[in-house]
Motif scaffolding. Sequence first.
Motif, short mmCIF file in Angstrom:
data_model
loop_
_atom_site.label_atom_id
_atom_site.label_comp_id
_atom_site.label_asym_id
_atom_site.label_seq_id
_atom_site.Cartn_x
_atom_site.Cartn_y
_atom_site.Cartn_z
N SER A 185 45.64 -14.86 -59.90
CA SER A 185 47.07 -14.90 -59.56
C SER A 185 47.94 -15.08 -60.79
O SER A 185 49.00 -14.47 -60.91
N SER A 186 47.49 -15.95 -61.74
CA SER A 186 48.31 -16.17 -62.93
C SER A 186 48.18 -15.12 -64.00
O SER A 186 48.88 -15.16 -64.99
N THR A 208 51.50 -13.37 -62.97
CA THR A 208 52.71 -14.14 -62.62
C THR A 208 52.91 -15.29 -63.59
O THR A 208 51.95 -15.86 -64.10
N ASN A 218 53.95 -16.76 -69.38
CA ASN A 218 54.36 -15.58 -68.64
C ASN A 218 53.30 -14.51 -68.82
O ASN A 218 52.27 -14.73 -69.46
#
Length: 461
Positions: free
Chosen positions: A246-247, A250, A262
């Motif tokens: 997920s990261s 995002t 980021n």
Amino acid sequence: MSYILKINSFLNSLVWGYPSQILLLGTGIFLMFSSHFIVFRKFPFILKNTFGKIFEKVDKKEGYMTPFQAVSTALAATVGTGNIAGVTLAITTGGPGAIFWMWIAALVGMTTKMAEVSLALASSTRNSKNEKVGGPMYYIERGLGNKFLAKTFAFFGMTACFGIGCMTQANSIACNINSYLKINKSIIGMVICFLLGLVLIGGVKRIGEIAEKIVPLMAFIYILGGLVVLFFLRDNILNSFKLIFSSAFTPQAASGGFLGSNLKLAMKSGIARGVFTNEAGLGSAPIAHATSSADHPIKQGMWAVFEVFMDTIVVCSITGLVVISSGLWKTSQYEGAVLTAQAFNLGFNGGHYIVSLGLILFAFTTIIGWSYYGEKCSEYLFKKDIAIPFRIIYISAAFIGSVGGLKEIWTLTDTLNGMMAIPNLLGLILLRRPFEKLVKDFFDSPDKKREENFDYMKFFK
């Protein structure tokens, strides 16, 4: 000196920044398409003929390393402190998503490393001592006829080995032992030099034999320790994987000791760690692989794929999962190896000793592996046997590094280390056709036994 350091700072931002990452990844992607994704299509076959044959007895030949000794020597230099401290730094800088981009870099790097190792073995030759030698300087000169580019690579390899491969690693060992046992760094430095001398006095044969024994041991200890920690943190593993994926795309908000990240930061941190921990495209590992007794270059190229897989997909991933599962990456004020040690300690009391032992073994084997790279680059440049003076200087550099001196040199050699990749990557791009021919020749009949003195240079024509 300050003017030189300013120039070096600018060059360092280029060779270890976006330009080099684009070139490294771009070369790997180019070779992936050029070889029709051979690494992924044949991955089960590759694992069967590498990992599946680790304990298979191979006849040793004079002047050669066995295929496993060659990959062990390369892994000795590749698996270093970056696998422990560097991965953690990537997470605390770019967030858990950095691990995803590290995996991407490794998957691309498998083809890059297969190409450079295969070309190195195909273009290998004999030196004045009848030892088998090879590497980027040889396939650039013999395959492209470009001596300038070949000498450029050899120069950067020769100079960089003293800093990145020797002094920084010796310093890591000395600082680690000193922090726990309070032994004077000078004494630690003398012990390092003594042990290093015992290894190097035996030349390539001794290096291969030592690497063959230490590398599997150090990998087993660290991997087993990491798996034990993950067992105790098993309730967090699934969430860690979710967080990694997920990261990767995002932003991550700042919390505790974590400053936030980021997409750009996650990509940069992960790709940089993935590319530079397994050294795919750097050109160093092919120097060791070129000494293999494998009867076909692609056979040794498959060991290069295994090398990237073991270094990044296995060792680096274990470090990353332990750190993320511990939760310390976003709360601890520490970073690097200290944070990794804290994360291991959460798994079981004394887990930090696994990290300390790993650091010492990884760093020492890196010193051994890079000594061979630097020596062969020097031999190529001076066209004569300079093993003894090189080893004396190299061992002296290990002592200087252990007591923490000449940190400016570390910075300069860091840049030179990155600049090795440029001539090597240009050579790989220009030599894609010979690599394609080697791949086709092998996989058309993988069980065929090749003649010992078969001239693979014909594939460069």
